[in-house]
Design a protein around this motif. Structure first.
Motif, short mmCIF file in Angstrom:
data_model
loop_
_atom_site.label_atom_id
_atom_site.label_comp_id
_atom_site.label_asym_id
_atom_site.label_seq_id
_atom_site.Cartn_x
_atom_site.Cartn_y
_atom_site.Cartn_z
N ILE A 1 -2.75 0.57 -7.78
CA ILE A 1 -1.47 -0.10 -7.52
C ILE A 1 -1.63 -1.58 -7.82
N ALA A 2 -0.87 -2.07 -8.77
CA ALA A 2 -0.90 -3.50 -9.10
C ALA A 2 0.19 -4.20 -8.30
N GLY A 3 -0.21 -5.20 -7.53
CA GLY A 3 0.73 -5.92 -6.68
C GLY A 3 0.57 -5.49 -5.24
N ALA A 4 0.02 -6.37 -4.42
CA ALA A 4 -0.22 -6.04 -3.01
C ALA A 4 0.74 -6.80 -2.12
N GLY A 5 1.94 -7.02 -2.61
CA GLY A 5 2.99 -7.58 -1.77
C GLY A 5 3.53 -6.50 -0.85
N ALA A 6 4.71 -6.74 -0.31
CA ALA A 6 5.27 -5.77 0.64
C ALA A 6 5.46 -4.40 0.02
N VAL A 7 5.92 -4.36 -1.24
CA VAL A 7 6.16 -3.07 -1.90
C VAL A 7 4.84 -2.35 -2.16
N GLY A 8 3.89 -3.05 -2.77
CA GLY A 8 2.61 -2.43 -3.08
C GLY A 8 1.89 -1.92 -1.85
N ARG A 9 1.88 -2.71 -0.79
CA ARG A 9 1.22 -2.28 0.44
C ARG A 9 1.90 -1.07 1.05
N SER A 10 3.23 -1.04 1.00
CA SER A 10 3.96 0.10 1.55
C SER A 10 3.63 1.38 0.79
N ILE A 11 3.56 1.28 -0.53
CA ILE A 11 3.19 2.45 -1.34
C ILE A 11 1.78 2.90 -0.99
N ALA A 12 0.87 1.93 -0.87
CA ALA A 12 -0.52 2.27 -0.56
C ALA A 12 -0.64 2.98 0.78
N ARG A 13 0.11 2.53 1.77
CA ARG A 13 0.04 3.17 3.10
C ARG A 13 0.50 4.62 3.04
N GLU A 14 1.48 4.89 2.18
CA GLU A 14 1.98 6.26 2.05
C GLU A 14 0.97 7.17 1.36
N LEU A 15 0.16 6.60 0.47
CA LEU A 15 -0.72 7.42 -0.36
C LEU A 15 -2.16 7.50 0.13
N VAL A 16 -2.58 6.51 0.91
CA VAL A 16 -4.01 6.35 1.16
C VAL A 16 -4.61 7.50 1.97
N GLU A 17 -3.83 8.19 2.77
CA GLU A 17 -4.39 9.28 3.58
C GLU A 17 -4.83 10.45 2.72
N ASN A 18 -4.16 10.66 1.60
CA ASN A 18 -4.46 11.83 0.78
C ASN A 18 -5.05 11.52 -0.58
N HIS A 19 -5.11 10.23 -0.93
CA HIS A 19 -5.58 9.87 -2.27
C HIS A 19 -6.50 8.65 -2.19
N GLN A 20 -7.26 8.45 -3.26
CA GLN A 20 -8.15 7.29 -3.36
C GLN A 20 -7.36 6.15 -4.00
N VAL A 21 -7.05 5.13 -3.21
CA VAL A 21 -6.14 4.07 -3.64
C VAL A 21 -6.91 2.77 -3.86
N THR A 22 -6.61 2.12 -4.98
CA THR A 22 -7.14 0.79 -5.27
C THR A 22 -5.98 -0.17 -5.49
N LEU A 23 -5.99 -1.28 -4.77
CA LEU A 23 -4.96 -2.31 -4.89
C LEU A 23 -5.49 -3.46 -5.73
N LEU A 24 -4.71 -3.86 -6.73
CA LEU A 24 -5.06 -5.00 -7.59
C LEU A 24 -4.09 -6.13 -7.30
N GLU A 25 -4.63 -7.30 -6.96
CA GLU A 25 -3.77 -8.41 -6.58
C GLU A 25 -4.39 -9.73 -7.06
N ARG A 26 -3.59 -10.57 -7.70
CA ARG A 26 -4.11 -11.84 -8.22
C ARG A 26 -3.97 -13.00 -7.24
N ASN A 27 -3.13 -12.85 -6.21
CA ASN A 27 -2.91 -13.91 -5.23
C ASN A 27 -3.84 -13.68 -4.03
N PRO A 28 -4.81 -14.57 -3.81
CA PRO A 28 -5.74 -14.37 -2.69
C PRO A 28 -5.04 -14.26 -1.33
N ASP A 29 -3.89 -14.89 -1.19
CA ASP A 29 -3.17 -14.83 0.08
C ASP A 29 -2.63 -13.44 0.38
N HIS A 30 -2.49 -12.62 -0.65
CA HIS A 30 -1.96 -11.27 -0.46
C HIS A 30 -3.06 -10.21 -0.28
#
Length: 219
Positions: free
Chosen positions: A5-34
């Motif tokens: 998942i590219a983008g760890a803002g609100a949308v990216g994090r929400s998608i990750a939370r939905e998928l992480v229990e059943n799948h191997q998720v990697t978040l890519l984010e260029r902003n250190p604050d995110h």
């Protein structure tokens, strides 16, 4: 399944939370604050620009099953989609469309299998809520040039009491689901239609008008 998942803002994090229990998720984010590893500790986090080949090579993007371009920048989402498909042969690429005016870019030519436009989906849901007896397009599947469409049968529908098997659907059109109140019905030939039913179809552009005419006129 491996999902990037590219983008760890609100949308990216929400998608990750939905998928992480059943799948191997990697978040890519260029902003250190995110980069908030504590927010989704079971996901992998990588700091860097998802449009840079060096980062994509470092995470082994060729090993992933799905890439989701979910940044707030349409240009970045298109570039990542193209790289994921052409350079790393990712089987499934889903891209977020932030500005509906850019939808024309998000197609197979740019590596996008499914384009998700939040403004368009919200508008479709509004139409779906108020449009009884008319066809509403909910989502497009770009790779196959097919659409998910919905029609709500009016209470006085001529199809009331008639079996699903009597629907002589046009070619390249399939009835997927009947929503009836709180029920989700997988349609079978002998199931009877009722007024108020929400019918979901997967179909192509060319036959949508035929489908609309069919559902408005019983045979």
């Amino acid at each position: 399944m491996k999902v990037a998942i590219a983008g760890a803002g609100a949308v990216g994090r929400s998608i990750a939370r939905e998928l992480v229990e059943n799948h191997q998720v990697t978040l890519l984010e260029r902003n250190p604050d995110h980069v908030e590893t504590d927010a989704i500790p079971t996901a992998s986090w990588r700091l860097g620009d998802a449009c840079e080949l060096t980062l994509l090579e470092a995470v082994g993007l060729h090993e992933f099953d799905v890439v989701i371009a979910a940044t707030g920048d349409d240009k970045a989402n298109v570039v990542l989609s193209l790289l994921a498909k052409t350079e790393f042969a990712v089987p499934r690429v889903v891209a977020r469309v932030n500005d509906p005016r850019n939808e024309w870019l998000f197609d197979e030519a740019w590596g996008v299998d499914v384009a998700v436009s939040t403004p368009r989906m919200l508008a479709s849901l509004v139409e779906e809520a108020v449009s009884v007896g008319d066809l509403v397009r909910l989502m497009s599947f770009r790779k196959g040039q097919a659409n998910l469409v919905e029609i709500t049968l009016p209470d006085d529908t001529p199809w009331g009491g008639k079996a699903v098997k009597r629907l002589e659907l046009p070619r390249d059109c399939a009835l997927v689901t009947i929503l009836r109140g709180a029920r989700v019905i997988v349609p079978e030939d002998d199931d009877a239609l009722e007024g108020g039913d929400e019918l979901l179809f997967v179909t192509i552009d060319e036959v949508e008008e035929q489908l609309r005419q069919l559902l408005l006129h019983a045979r």
